[in-house]
Design a protein around this motif. Structure first.
Motif, PDB file in Angstrom:
ATOM      1  N   GLY A  25       0.811  -1.211   0.000  1.00 12.42           N
ATOM      2  CA  GLY A  25       0.000   0.000   0.000  1.00 12.42           C
ATOM      3  C   GLY A  25       0.844   1.260   0.000  1.00 12.42           C
ATOM      4  N   ALA A  26       1.874   1.265   0.866  1.00 15.11           N
ATOM      5  CA  ALA A  26       2.758   2.431   0.912  1.00 15.11           C
ATOM      6  C   ALA A  26       3.482   2.623  -0.413  1.00 15.11           C
ATOM      7  CB  ALA A  26       3.756   2.274   2.051  1.00 15.11           C
ATOM      8  N   ALA A  27       3.905   1.494  -1.009  1.00 14.25           N
ATOM      9  CA  ALA A  27       4.601   1.593  -2.292  1.00 14.25           C
ATOM     10  C   ALA A  27       3.674   2.128  -3.373  1.00 14.25           C
ATOM     11  CB  ALA A  27       5.141   0.222  -2.693  1.00 14.25           C
ATOM     12  N   ALA A  28       2.389   1.718  -3.332  1.00 16.57           N
ATOM     13  CA  ALA A  28       1.436   2.208  -4.323  1.00 16.57           C
ATOM     14  C   ALA A  28       1.262   3.717  -4.209  1.00 16.57           C
ATOM     15  CB  ALA A  28       0.098   1.498  -4.150  1.00 16.57           C
ATOM     16  N   VAL A  29       1.180   4.205  -2.958  1.00 12.86           N
ATOM     17  CA  VAL A  29       1.053   5.650  -2.761  1.00 12.86           C
ATOM     18  C   VAL A  29       2.273   6.375  -3.313  1.00 12.86           C
ATOM     19  CG1 VAL A  29       0.923   7.470  -1.030  1.00 12.86           C
ATOM     20  CG2 VAL A  29      -0.474   5.417  -0.781  1.00 12.86           C
ATOM     21  N   LEU A  30       3.476   5.838  -3.017  1.00 17.42           N
ATOM     22  CA  LEU A  30       4.697   6.472  -3.506  1.00 17.42           C
ATOM     23  C   LEU A  30       4.774   6.444  -5.026  1.00 17.42           C
ATOM     24  CD1 LEU A  30       7.332   5.173  -0.927  1.00 17.42           C
ATOM     25  CD2 LEU A  30       6.504   7.511  -1.194  1.00 17.42           C
ATOM     26  N   VAL A  31       4.384   5.315  -5.606  1.00 19.51           N
ATOM     27  CA  VAL A  31       4.436   5.209  -7.062  1.00 19.51           C
ATOM     28  C   VAL A  31       3.502   6.229  -7.712  1.00 19.51           C
ATOM     29  CG1 VAL A  31       3.827   3.740  -9.020  1.00 19.51           C
ATOM     30  CG2 VAL A  31       5.189   2.827  -7.147  1.00 19.51           C
ATOM     31  N   LEU A  32       2.296   6.332  -7.173  1.00 23.90           N
ATOM     32  CA  LEU A  32       1.336   7.268  -7.756  1.00 23.90           C
ATOM     33  C   LEU A  32       1.793   8.715  -7.582  1.00 23.90           C
ATOM     34  CD1 LEU A  32      -1.991   5.558  -6.624  1.00 23.90           C
ATOM     35  CD2 LEU A  32      -0.868   5.432  -8.847  1.00 23.90           C
ATOM     36  N   ALA A  33       2.309   9.040  -6.377  1.00 18.72           N
ATOM     37  CA  ALA A  33       2.811  10.403  -6.161  1.00 18.72           C
ATOM     38  C   ALA A  33       3.990  10.695  -7.078  1.00 18.72           C
ATOM     39  CB  ALA A  33       3.211  10.578  -4.696  1.00 18.72           C
ATOM     40  N   ALA A  34       4.865   9.708  -7.218  1.00 15.89           N
ATOM     41  CA  ALA A  34       6.023   9.913  -8.093  1.00 15.89           C
ATOM     42  C   ALA A  34       5.595  10.035  -9.549  1.00 15.89           C
ATOM     43  CB  ALA A  34       7.001   8.761  -7.926  1.00 15.89           C
ATOM     44  N   ALA A  35       4.545   9.295  -9.933  1.00 11.17           N
ATOM     45  CA  ALA A  35       4.063   9.389 -11.313  1.00 11.17           C
ATOM     46  C   ALA A  35       3.547  10.788 -11.608  1.00 11.17           C
ATOM     47  CB  ALA A  35       2.973   8.345 -11.542  1.00 11.17           C
ATOM     48  N   VAL A  36       2.837  11.364 -10.633  1.00 11.26           N
ATOM     49  CA  VAL A  36       2.361  12.737 -10.812  1.00 11.26           C
ATOM     50  C   VAL A  36       3.544  13.700 -10.915  1.00 11.26           C
ATOM     51  CG1 VAL A  36       1.068  14.615  -9.745  1.00 11.26           C
ATOM     52  CG2 VAL A  36       0.159  12.294  -9.679  1.00 11.26           C
ATOM     53  N   ALA A  37       4.548  13.517 -10.030  1.00 14.30           N
ATOM     54  CA  ALA A  37       5.736  14.369 -10.088  1.00 14.30           C
ATOM     55  C   ALA A  37       6.450  14.220 -11.425  1.00 14.30           C
ATOM     56  CB  ALA A  37       6.679  14.024  -8.939  1.00 14.30           C
ATOM     57  N   LEU A  38       6.512  12.978 -11.915  1.00 15.37           N
ATOM     58  CA  LEU A  38       7.157  12.735 -13.203  1.00 15.37           C
ATOM     59  C   LEU A  38       6.394  13.427 -14.332  1.00 15.37           C
ATOM     60  CD1 LEU A  38       9.320  11.204 -14.825  1.00 15.37           C
ATOM     61  CD2 LEU A  38       7.755   9.254 -14.903  1.00 15.37           C
ATOM     62  N   SER A  39       5.053  13.334 -14.284  1.00 17.18           N
ATOM     63  CA  SER A  39       4.243  13.977 -15.313  1.00 17.18           C
ATOM     64  C   SER A  39       4.437  15.487 -15.297  1.00 17.18           C
ATOM     65  CB  SER A  39       2.774  13.624 -15.095  1.00 17.18           C
ATOM     66  OG  SER A  39       1.944  14.320 -15.993  1.00 17.18           O
ATOM     67  N   ILE A  40       4.414  16.076 -14.090  1.00 16.31           N
ATOM     68  CA  ILE A  40       4.593  17.523 -13.988  1.00 16.31           C
ATOM     69  C   ILE A  40       5.997  17.917 -14.441  1.00 16.31           C
ATOM     70  CG2 ILE A  40       4.702  19.455 -12.374  1.00 16.31           C
ATOM     71  CD1 ILE A  40       2.487  18.145 -10.790  1.00 16.31           C
ATOM     72  N   GLY A  41       6.996  17.104 -14.070  1.00 20.65           N
ATOM     73  CA  GLY A  41       8.365  17.405 -14.489  1.00 20.65           C
ATOM     74  C   GLY A  41       8.522  17.422 -15.995  1.00 20.65           C
ATOM     75  N   LEU A  42       7.888  16.460 -16.662  1.00 18.06           N
ATOM     76  CA  LEU A  42       7.954  16.427 -18.112  1.00 18.06           C
ATOM     77  C   LEU A  42       7.271  17.649 -18.720  1.00 18.06           C
ATOM     78  CD1 LEU A  42       7.216  12.634 -18.700  1.00 18.06           C
ATOM     79  CD2 LEU A  42       9.412  13.811 -18.989  1.00 18.06           C
ATOM     80  N   ARG A  43       6.130  18.058 -18.135  1.00 19.70           N
ATOM     81  CA  ARG A  43       5.431  19.229 -18.647  1.00 19.70           C
ATOM     82  C   ARG A  43       6.260  20.498 -18.437  1.00 19.70           C
ATOM     83  NH1 ARG A  43      -0.189  19.006 -19.279  1.00 19.70           N
ATOM     84  NH2 ARG A  43       0.013  21.229 -19.725  1.00 19.70           N
ATOM     85  N   VAL A  44       6.901  20.610 -17.280  1.00 20.36           N
ATOM     86  CA  VAL A  44       7.737  21.793 -17.007  1.00 20.36           C
ATOM     87  C   VAL A  44       8.899  21.859 -17.986  1.00 20.36           C
ATOM     88  CG1 VAL A  44       9.292  22.844 -15.324  1.00 20.36           C
ATOM     89  CG2 VAL A  44       7.074  21.975 -14.587  1.00 20.36           C
ATOM     90  N   ALA A  45       9.523  20.693 -18.235  1.00 26.43           N
ATOM     91  CA  ALA A  45      10.643  20.667 -19.178  1.00 26.43           C
ATOM     92  C   ALA A  45      10.185  21.071 -20.574  1.00 26.43           C
ATOM     93  CB  ALA A  45      11.262  19.270 -19.196  1.00 26.43           C
ATOM     94  N   ALA A  46       9.004  20.574 -20.981  1.00 28.95           N
ATOM     95  CA  ALA A  46       8.485  20.945 -22.301  1.00 28.95           C
ATOM     96  C   ALA A  46       8.155  22.429 -22.365  1.00 28.95           C
ATOM     97  CB  ALA A  46       7.252  20.107 -22.615  1.00 28.95           C
ATOM     98  N   ARG A  47       7.611  22.970 -21.280  1.00 28.53           N
ATOM     99  CA  ARG A  47       7.284  24.406 -21.254  1.00 28.53           C
ATOM    100  C   ARG A  47       8.537  25.253 -21.374  1.00 28.53           C
ATOM    101  NH1 ARG A  47       6.247  26.869 -15.558  1.00 28.53           N
ATOM    102  NH2 ARG A  47       8.499  26.443 -15.646  1.00 28.53           N
TER     103      ARG A  47
END
Length: 743
Positions: A25-47
């Motif tokens: 459960g803890a790993a799932a939370v971390l994975v999902l939070a990291a996925a959001v961070a990864l998505s935002i990071g990619l968008r920031v880099a593209a911007r």
């Protein structure tokens, strides 16, 4: 981006090695939070790597091919009185400095409302203007300050044209209603608040009813719920119910336009409806969480969207508290439909309270009762409004009839907002930001836990609350209210602008300027108990002095509007004339030397003899300047005159004197020291907005004023300012801190 990917890998690997339920459960939370961070990071880099961002750093002039993403949003009129709009778009191509690029980036267009305000989502066009950097913390690549009208390169899709026609039909059908319900009904049904009175919008904020005029899950739930109720009466089988309800939801999304926010609202509404219909909040919470996760992954900008957060909190409150509150109410013999409506209102209001406190730095004490009382009126108004919308193309008369019926519950909601916002202490100041949200959340949770675990404490808390209402409210009368008794002059706190009141008897005041927005000046007049304005003086026609005109006219008896001898022609002058004609108020041209006497107030026009030309700002230097004599003191209301205007005034009136000086132009640095010294004022009042971008007031000017022996008060720091004279003919000044009900 790198950190997000690393956390995803580490969390997944740790869960595989540990093989424990809690670890998974803890790993799932971390994975999902990291996925959001990864998505935002990619968008920031593209911007950051976008040609738009690089061109914006140089303020380059560019021609951009655009696709409209959402409805244009009207802004407060600019200095010349011309309305502006913000248009969210997607840029597909750029041409600048002899080069061209193909892109796919978000962009914000700032443009003239007359030419850009009627665009529809999905419409393709080309715009030319100056590219400017986007605000910090925004995934938008840049902003485009448009020059000229857009060049349309294609019509909107048939879906968007149909939605636009239906929405316009609802506005026409609502034209049979009075002002308040007329603007509210399109807001309740499709989220169109363009026709709402700005004062009413502020009253909705005060009473916590703003969510009613934003397309949310509640709107979707009401529409689908009405369809389900009707079809169940007909006796359709469950499969048919599901299909028709899905079609109704899809149709409603088309009606309000399928922007990302509306799609999100539809998902939230479906979940809330499911939870209330099945009474299974445990099944709905995982679905809500999954929906939020998917939406944020697809559109990372939702992560810091206030509207998205409010929608999620409201839905969570309905899902978690709705069934329990409904059951509790039904056990106490509350009728079925009323119990569900009350449960929705209480759950949504309590769940969103911490976030609203964080955003507005205030807590509404009337939000829960206002929402509870408004809840029964929302479904019939929404359903009848949808019917009026659908009938518009077929029978305008039938659509108007439905709008008239929908206007009955809409009038009730308007009445609640008006009366609720007028209650003493309807809105109290509260710490803003994260600290304020956490504090209110802690208090709400503590009250909930203690109330459930300790019934005696629950009774004690209820007794304390009743005691505060029964005893605290009368005690409020012992605290000096606002404005203080005997006030002669009042500088309202309206932000970056001027709005000045001169007492002319009980419930009566002469008003000089109206500030930039209707709501603040209306609130100032209501606090002062003013319902009659025999004379409204507009010093000049800049938006920060005339933008709040509707707030003064709203529900008040206004005798006449006076402007300078040669007002600046333009959109603002036309707006003033239109508003005066609609209200049946004469517009007068001032004459230098004229004196108007109203009760104990004498108003003398000092300037300008002629309109200024060739100065740094001709409209400012042509401001109407009046000397007001009341209660044995003289107050100089100087508009926005700058150095040239001040010198002209001093030449025409070398013996000018005043006890109180309304400092010209919000305390800008364009001041003539000889003029300031020649006035010989004891008190200098600066009407200015906090955190403005103009550098007002000037620190050097404040030192100069104090060096000339003046006491300086300013609305951005001290709040509203009141001036009076005591029994010994001594001048007194009182200030009202922002958010405080007292002096």
């Amino acid at each position: 981006t790198f950190v997000g990917a690393a956390v995803c890998a580490a969390a997944a690997g740790g869960a595989f090695l540990v093989r424990r339920r809690w670890a998974a459960g803890a790993a799932a939370v971390l994975v999902l939070a990291a996925a959001v961070a990864l998505s935002i990071g990619l968008r920031v880099a593209a911007r950051d790597s976008s040609p738009l961002a690089q061109l914006a750093e140089r303020a380059a002039v560019a021609t951009v091919d655009l696709v409209v993403g959402d409805d244009p949003r009207v802004l407060v009129a600019g200095p010349g009185g011309r309305a502006r709009v913000l248009v969210p778009v997607t840029a597909t191509a750029i041409r600048a400095a002899g080069r061209s690029w193909r892109v796919r980036d978000d962009l914000i267009v700032l443009a003239d409302a007359a030419t850009w305000g009627r665009l529809l989502p999905g419409q393709r066009l080309t715009g030319t203007g100056v590219l400017l950097p986007a605000r910090a913390g925004d995934l938008t690549a840049a902003a485009l300050a448009a020059r000229g009208p857009p060049e349309l390169s294609g019509a909107p899709s048939p879906l968007q044209r149909a939605a636009g026609a239906l929405r316009a039909g609802l506005v026409r059908a609502a034209g049979v209603l009075p002002d308040g319900p007329r603007g509210l009904l399109p807001g309740l049904v499709v989220g169109d608040t363009t026709g709402m009175d700005p004062v009413l919008i502020e009253q909705f904020r005060t009473t916590g009813l703003t969510h009613l005029v934003a397309v949310s899950g509640a709107n979707c739930a009401i529409v689908v719920g009405a369809v389900l109720w009707l079809l169940r009466r007909v006796g359709l089988p469950r499969l048919a119910l599901v299909v028709v309800a899905g079609l109704a939801l899809a149709g409603f999304v088309v009606l309000v336009r399928p922007s990302p926010s509306v799609v999100r609202a539809a998902a939230m509404g479906a979940l809330a409806l499911l939870a209330l219909a099945t009474g299974r909040p445990r099944a709905a919470i995982p679905a809500l969480s999954a929906t939020v996760l998917v939406l944020v992954l697809l559109n990372p900008t939702l992560a810091w969207s206030a509207g998205f957060a409010l929608s999620v909190c409201a839905t969570a409150g309905i899902v978690v508290a709705g069934p329990g509150v409904t059951e509790w109410l039904r056990a106490r013999r509350v009728p079925a439909g009323v119990a569900e409506a009350l449960a929705v209102s209480v759950g949504a209001a309590v769940a969103t309270a911490p976030l609203i406190a964080a955003l507005s730095s205030a807590v509404s004490l009337v939000a829960v009762p206002a929402n509870v009382l408004a809840a029964p009126a929302v479904p019939p108004a929404t359903v009848l409004g949808v019917l009026a919308t659908l009938l518009g193309p077929l029978s305008p008369a039938a659509a108007s009839g439905c709008a008239l019926l929908a206007g009955l519950p809409a009038r009730w909601i308007v009445w609640l907002a008006e009366r609720g916002s007028a209650l003493p202490n309807a809105r109290l100041p509260w710490p803003g930001g994260l600290s304020g949200a956490l504090l209110l959340t802690g208090l709400l949770l503590a009250g909930l836990v203690l109330g459930r675990r300790l019934p005696r404490l629950r009774r004690l808390g209820l007794a304390v609350a009743c005691g505060v209402l029964l005893i605290g409210t009368p005690l409020r009368g012992l605290v000096p209210g606002w404005p203080p008794p005997g006030w002669l002059f009042l500088a309202c706190d309206v932000g970056q602008g001027d709005a000045l009141l001169l007492s002319a008897g009980p419930g009566t005041a002469v008003v000089v300027d109206t500030g930039p927005d209707p709501a603040p000046v209306d609130g100032c007049l209501r606090d002062a108990g003013v319902d009659r304005v025999p004379l409204l003086i507009l010093s000049h026609l800049h938006a920060d002095h005339v933008g709040g005109l509707a707030g003064v006219l709203r529900g008040r008896d206004v005798g006449a509007i006076e402007v300078g001898p040669q007002p600046e022609l333009g959109p603002a002058w036309a707006q003033v004339q239109d508003a005066a004609a609609a209200a049946g108020i004469p517009v007068l041209r001032s004459v230098v030397g004229e004196i108007r006497s109203l009760a104990e107030v004498s108003v003398e026009v000092l300037a300008p003899q002629v309109a200024e030309h060739g100065t740094r700002s001709d409209p400012n230097n042509s401001s109407l300047v009046v000397a007001v004599r009341t209660g044995g003191i003289t107050i100089l209301c100087s508009g926005d005159i700058e150095i040239e205007g001040q010198r002209s005034l001093l030449r025409e009136h070398p013996d000018i004197r005043a006890d109180v000086l309304k400092v010209p132009h919000h305390g800008s640095s364009y001041q003539d020291e000889r003029f300031l010294d020649g006035v010989h004022a004891r008190l200098a009042i600066i009407s200015v907005g906090a955190g403005n971008d103009y550098g007002h007031p000037s620190a050097a000017l404040i030192q100069t004023l104090r060096g000339l022996g003046m006491q300086v008060v300013r609305t951005d720091v001290d709040g509203a300012v009141a001036v009076g004279v005591d029994q010994d003919s001594r001048l007194w000044v009182a200030v009202r801190a922002r958010g405080s009900p007292a002096a």
